[in-house]
Scaffold this motif. Structure first.
Motif, PDB file in Angstrom:
ATOM      1  N   ASN A 151       3.386   7.086 -15.917  1.00  0.00           N
ATOM      2  CA  ASN A 151       2.195   7.573 -15.251  1.00  0.00           C
ATOM      3  C   ASN A 151       1.180   6.466 -15.109  1.00  0.00           C
ATOM      4  OD1 ASN A 151      -0.160   9.380 -14.565  1.00  0.00           O
ATOM      5  ND2 ASN A 151       1.465  10.875 -14.931  1.00  0.00           N
ATOM      6  N   THR A 152       0.249   6.655 -14.195  1.00  0.00           N
ATOM      7  CA  THR A 152      -0.856   5.709 -14.058  1.00  0.00           C
ATOM      8  C   THR A 152      -1.972   6.053 -15.034  1.00  0.00           C
ATOM      9  OG1 THR A 152      -1.854   7.044 -12.295  1.00  0.00           O
ATOM     10  CG2 THR A 152      -0.369   5.250 -11.624  1.00  0.00           C
ATOM     11  N   LYS A 153      -1.934   7.254 -15.571  1.00  0.00           N
ATOM     12  CA  LYS A 153      -2.900   7.686 -16.576  1.00  0.00           C
ATOM     13  C   LYS A 153      -2.258   7.538 -17.961  1.00  0.00           C
ATOM     14  CE  LYS A 153      -5.069  11.080 -13.537  1.00  0.00           C
ATOM     15  NZ  LYS A 153      -5.367  12.507 -13.324  1.00  0.00           N
ATOM     16  N   ILE A 154      -3.083   7.656 -18.980  1.00  0.00           N
ATOM     17  CA  ILE A 154      -2.548   7.643 -20.346  1.00  0.00           C
ATOM     18  C   ILE A 154      -2.315   9.098 -20.739  1.00  0.00           C
ATOM     19  CG2 ILE A 154      -2.908   6.994 -22.745  1.00  0.00           C
ATOM     20  CD1 ILE A 154      -4.868   4.835 -21.733  1.00  0.00           C
ATOM     21  N   ILE A 155      -1.075   9.507 -20.634  1.00  0.00           N
ATOM     22  CA  ILE A 155      -0.673  10.872 -20.964  1.00  0.00           C
ATOM     23  C   ILE A 155       0.464  10.753 -21.981  1.00  0.00           C
ATOM     24  CG2 ILE A 155       0.225  13.057 -20.076  1.00  0.00           C
ATOM     25  CD1 ILE A 155      -0.989  12.295 -17.354  1.00  0.00           C
ATOM     26  N   VAL A 156       0.260  11.393 -23.125  1.00  0.00           N
ATOM     27  CA  VAL A 156       1.201  11.243 -24.234  1.00  0.00           C
ATOM     28  C   VAL A 156       1.753  12.610 -24.632  1.00  0.00           C
ATOM     29  CG1 VAL A 156       1.491  10.433 -26.612  1.00  0.00           C
ATOM     30  CG2 VAL A 156      -0.060   9.230 -25.059  1.00  0.00           C
ATOM     31  N   VAL A 199       0.835  -1.198   0.000  1.00  0.00           N
ATOM     32  CA  VAL A 199       0.000   0.000   0.000  1.00  0.00           C
ATOM     33  C   VAL A 199       0.874   1.254   0.000  1.00  0.00           C
ATOM     34  CG1 VAL A 199      -1.675   1.338   1.361  1.00  0.00           C
ATOM     35  CG2 VAL A 199      -2.015  -1.121   1.007  1.00  0.00           C
ATOM     36  N   LEU A 200       1.913   1.280   0.821  1.00  0.00           N
ATOM     37  CA  LEU A 200       2.817   2.439   0.838  1.00  0.00           C
ATOM     38  C   LEU A 200       3.540   2.602  -0.496  1.00  0.00           C
ATOM     39  CD1 LEU A 200       4.292   2.145   4.448  1.00  0.00           C
ATOM     40  CD2 LEU A 200       2.684   3.877   3.574  1.00  0.00           C
ATOM     41  N   GLN A 201       3.906   1.486  -1.101  1.00  0.00           N
ATOM     42  CA  GLN A 201       4.547   1.536  -2.423  1.00  0.00           C
ATOM     43  C   GLN A 201       3.604   2.185  -3.436  1.00  0.00           C
ATOM     44  OE1 GLN A 201       4.783  -2.136  -4.661  1.00  0.00           O
ATOM     45  NE2 GLN A 201       6.929  -1.702  -5.141  1.00  0.00           N
ATOM     46  N   ARG A 202       2.343   1.755  -3.444  1.00  0.00           N
ATOM     47  CA  ARG A 202       1.376   2.295  -4.403  1.00  0.00           C
ATOM     48  C   ARG A 202       1.111   3.781  -4.144  1.00  0.00           C
ATOM     49  NH1 ARG A 202       2.543  -2.256  -5.499  1.00  0.00           N
ATOM     50  NH2 ARG A 202       1.343  -3.657  -6.791  1.00  0.00           N
ATOM     51  N   LEU A 203       1.036   4.172  -2.895  1.00  0.00           N
ATOM     52  CA  LEU A 203       0.821   5.584  -2.580  1.00  0.00           C
ATOM     53  C   LEU A 203       2.000   6.434  -3.044  1.00  0.00           C
ATOM     54  CD1 LEU A 203      -0.849   5.298   0.950  1.00  0.00           C
ATOM     55  CD2 LEU A 203      -1.959   5.891  -1.232  1.00  0.00           C
ATOM     56  N   SER A 204       3.214   5.927  -2.873  1.00  0.00           N
ATOM     57  CA  SER A 204       4.381   6.683  -3.348  1.00  0.00           C
ATOM     58  C   SER A 204       4.392   6.756  -4.873  1.00  0.00           C
ATOM     59  CB  SER A 204       5.683   6.077  -2.812  1.00  0.00           C
ATOM     60  OG  SER A 204       5.926   4.821  -3.382  1.00  0.00           O
ATOM     61  N   GLU A 205       3.936   5.699  -5.536  1.00  0.00           N
ATOM     62  CA  GLU A 205       3.853   5.717  -6.999  1.00  0.00           C
ATOM     63  C   GLU A 205       2.818   6.735  -7.473  1.00  0.00           C
ATOM     64  OE1 GLU A 205       3.160   1.687  -8.235  1.00  0.00           O
ATOM     65  OE2 GLU A 205       5.221   1.091  -7.784  1.00  0.00           O
ATOM     66  N   LEU A 206       1.714   6.856  -6.755  1.00  0.00           N
ATOM     67  CA  LEU A 206       0.707   7.855  -7.126  1.00  0.00           C
ATOM     68  C   LEU A 206       1.269   9.271  -6.992  1.00  0.00           C
ATOM     69  CD1 LEU A 206      -2.550   6.338  -5.582  1.00  0.00           C
ATOM     70  CD2 LEU A 206      -1.948   6.522  -8.012  1.00  0.00           C
ATOM     71  N   THR A 207       2.108   9.500  -5.990  1.00  0.00           N
ATOM     72  CA  THR A 207       2.761  10.800  -5.822  1.00  0.00           C
ATOM     73  C   THR A 207       3.686  11.083  -7.004  1.00  0.00           C
ATOM     74  OG1 THR A 207       2.653  10.578  -3.418  1.00  0.00           O
ATOM     75  CG2 THR A 207       4.246  12.164  -4.288  1.00  0.00           C
TER      76      THR A 207
END
Length: 186
Positions: free
Chosen positions: A97-102, A12-20
């Protein structure tokens, strides 16, 4: 249960840091002219991944499942996926990114794991969604969320590739690289 809660907290902490990191990269990319596509499916993807963690937690706690008898092998595979995750994210750098940004006209990254696979990070997520629940014998979560994730990827990957094809040199760079296998296409 201590191992489960420690392992769970780590993920969970890993995923939160990735979102940051993703949010910081999104801001940089958009300030440099990047475009976002696939906004419609993104809340569903967030819901899927959030629900996955809740489902693992609930199945393990309420069904009182135990650590798999083959846990050393599963933890080893998990550790290898984490190394591949770090390699994938580091290779993309500010473009991850976790979104699709090109970024229009950007040079496609084709080194690191992207030299062998078009989507190494998606392969990692597929493995994790199956492996994490199996590690704690949460088989319902493993099956249900593996199927849901495959559905999500069947929506997301075509959107991502269409955006990359229309905005970058993606086709030229990846015409002989498989989506999910390190075997070269002819």
């Amino acid at each position: 249960m201590i191992f489960f809660f420690t392992f769970f907290a780590f993920i969970v902490l890993q995923r939160l840091s990735e979102l940051t990191i993703a949010k910081r990269n999104e801001k940089w990319m958009k300030s440099n002219g990047a475009i976002e596509v696939g906004q419609d499916h993104y809340p569903l993807m967030v819901l899927l991944h959030s629900s996955f963690f809740i489902a693992v937690l609930l199945e393990v706690v309420f069904l009182q499942t135990e650590l798999s008898p083959i846990w050393p092998a599963l933890v080893t595979v998990f550790a290898l996926t984490q190394l591949l995750r770090i390699w994938s994210l580091a290779t993309l750098g500010r473009y991850w990114n976790t979104k699709i940004i090109v970024m229009p006209n950007a040079k496609i990254v084709k080194n690191g794991p992207y030299k062998f696979l078009r989507h190494p990070n998606y392969v990692i997520v597929v493995v994790e969604i199956l492996l994490i629940p199996i590690l704690f014998q949460a088989y319902w979560t493993a099956v249900i969320f593996s199927l849901l994730n495959l559905w999500m990827l069947s929506v997301r990957i075509p959107l991502e590739e269409k955006a990359l094809l229309s905005q970058t040199d993606y086709e030229e760079k990846f015409q002989k690289i498989s989506r999910f296998s390190p075997i070269r296409l002819k």
